[in-house]
Motif scaffolding. Structure first.
Motif, PDB file in Angstrom:
ATOM      1  N   ASN A 225     -46.357  -7.305 -11.488  1.00 25.14           N
ATOM      2  CA  ASN A 225     -46.605  -6.518 -12.685  1.00 25.14           C
ATOM      3  C   ASN A 225     -47.206  -5.152 -12.341  1.00 25.14           C
ATOM      4  O   ASN A 225     -48.136  -4.686 -12.995  1.00 25.14           O
ATOM      5  N   GLN A 227     -47.340  -1.197 -12.196  1.00 26.46           N
ATOM      6  CA  GLN A 227     -47.019  -0.237 -13.254  1.00 26.46           C
ATOM      7  C   GLN A 227     -46.897   1.162 -12.667  1.00 26.46           C
ATOM      8  O   GLN A 227     -47.444   1.457 -11.615  1.00 26.46           O
ATOM      9  N   ASN A 250     -41.700  -2.479 -14.202  1.00 26.18           N
ATOM     10  CA  ASN A 250     -42.324  -1.256 -14.698  1.00 26.18           C
ATOM     11  C   ASN A 250     -42.737  -0.290 -13.605  1.00 26.18           C
ATOM     12  O   ASN A 250     -43.450   0.665 -13.853  1.00 26.18           O
TER      13      ASN A 250
END
Ligand SMILES: *[C@@H]1O[C@H](CO)[C@@H](O)[C@H](O)[C@H]1NC(C)=O
Ligand SMILES: *[C@@H]1O[C@H](CO)[C@@H](O)[C@H](O)[C@H]1NC(C)=O
Ligand SMILES: *[C@@H]1O[C@H](CO)[C@@H](O)[C@H](O)[C@H]1NC(C)=O
Ligand SMILES: *[C@@H]1O[C@H](CO)[C@@H](O)[C@H](O)[C@H]1NC(C)=O
Ligand SMILES: *[C@@H]1O[C@H](CO)[C@@H](O)[C@H](O)[C@H]1NC(C)=O
Ligand SMILES: *[C@@H]1O[C@H](CO)[C@@H](O)[C@H](O)[C@H]1NC(C)=O
Length: 269
Positions: A225, A227, A250
């Motif tokens: 995850n 970013q 992401n």
């Protein structure tokens, strides 16, 4: 060369892999040096630790683990220091351990541990005990991959300043928040191997990754995850040979121009 969408990196290392998994020992043998025997206190701590789990006896490793006259330095999974006799390495990977480890576990009586591998067991969604960071300050290798831990990674982990390899990959739902990724990298300046696949970081890759990560050889952050913009300075890490960053939808950014003389072996972007 630039890629504007999320991208995948698969970078393969062709050498060095054996090196990562082998703990170091400093046994020194001379013709008239008799290796010391195991410390009684550490021996009973080991047995107590083993007995704190529900086991279905699937692992023959423990057959020799007995409170008889045997020297625990010769037990399967144990390594002792050749000079002091203290247990310095415990490898109970794939040992069918089932249960949890709290901070009063006898594991934390093995104060001289330099290498701990509990990978591929079932810690049943329990959390990683914070005592690891407080009571085992000599750890250089910590491997808790594929072992069913969940919850926040304890902040004490960043006390382990001697860590050179840390593998917490593929647990249930580990979170890295405090410390965050940046703090972890900053404090663990000796890391050579950092594998955190599947750990939820909800974080960017710090821009100043160069500041204290110059020892990194292998960095695997698949499905973390991550970013934001990918920091291209990562490609200037002087020793980096392995980089896995796929499954971070992401994470966006530009691949750098490849004019650097890289230690990386292969890159598909
Ligand atoms: C962690 O231990 C597992 C099982 O022994 C092994 O497959 C894996 O390569 C180890 N990780 C590191 C970084 O050495
Ligand atoms: C810690 O775990 C042991 C078993 O491993 C258990 O006997 C003890 O009650 C637990 N202590 C706490 C505070 O949960
Ligand atoms: C696993 O955790 C559950 C829920 O906390 C508990 O009921 C169960 O006894 C645990 N199993 C083992 C083997 O510790
Ligand atoms: C270890 O980390 C904890 C929490 O981050 C901190 O309170 C403690 O002072 C640190 N030092 C030692 C030696 O445990
Ligand atoms: C780098 O890490 C060491 C410990 O490994 C620490 O003492 C030092 O303060 C860190 N440097 C920075 C810039 O964070
Ligand atoms: C990706 O970013 C978008 C927009 O910031 C956000 O809504 C979404 O939850 C993020 N996805 C993940 C997997 O974090």
């Amino acid at each position: 060369m630039a890629a504007h969408t999320s991208f995948f990196f698969f970078i393969f290392l062709l050498t060095h892999f054996l090196f990562y998994s082998s703990p170091t020992t400093f046994a020194s043998f001379s013709p008239n040096h008799i290796p010391p025997t195991c410390d009684d206190h550490e021996k009973s701590a080991l047995l107590q630790f083993k007995d704190s789990f529900i086991m279905d006896d699937c692992d023959p490793k423990f057959e020799g683990w007995k409170l008889d006259g045997s020297d625990c330095c010769w037990w399967d999974g144990i390594e002792c220091d050749g000079i002091t006799g203290h247990v310095i390495s415990l490898d109970l990977s794939s040992s069918c351990l089932s249960g949890s480890i709290n901070s009063s576990s006898s594991l934390f009586q093995l104060l001289h541990l330099r290498s701990l591998n509990l990978a591929h067991n079932d810690f049943n969604h329990s959390s990683i005990p914070s005592a690891l960071g407080h009571l085992l300050p000599n750890l250089a290798h910590l491997n808790l991959s594929y072992s069913g831990f969940s919850g926040p990674i304890p902040s004490s982990i960043s006390n382990l300043s001697k860590l050179s390899s840390l593998d917490l990959s593929r647990n249930h739902d580990l979170l890295l928040r405090n410390p965050d990724f940046k703090t972890l990298l900053r404090k663990l300046g000796n890391l050579q191997v950092l594998h955190l696949d599947g750990v939820d970081m909800s974080s960017t890759v710090p821009d100043d990754i160069l500041a204290n990560s110059s020892s990194l050889l292998s960095l695997s952050l698949v499905d973390c995850n991550l970013q934001g913009e990918f920091p291209t300075p990562i490609f200037q890490l002087p020793k980096l040979e392995v980089l896995f960053l796929d499954s971070n939808p992401n994470l966006t950014g530009h691949l750098p121009d490849f004019h650097f003389s890289t230690t990386l072996r292969k890159l598909d972007g």
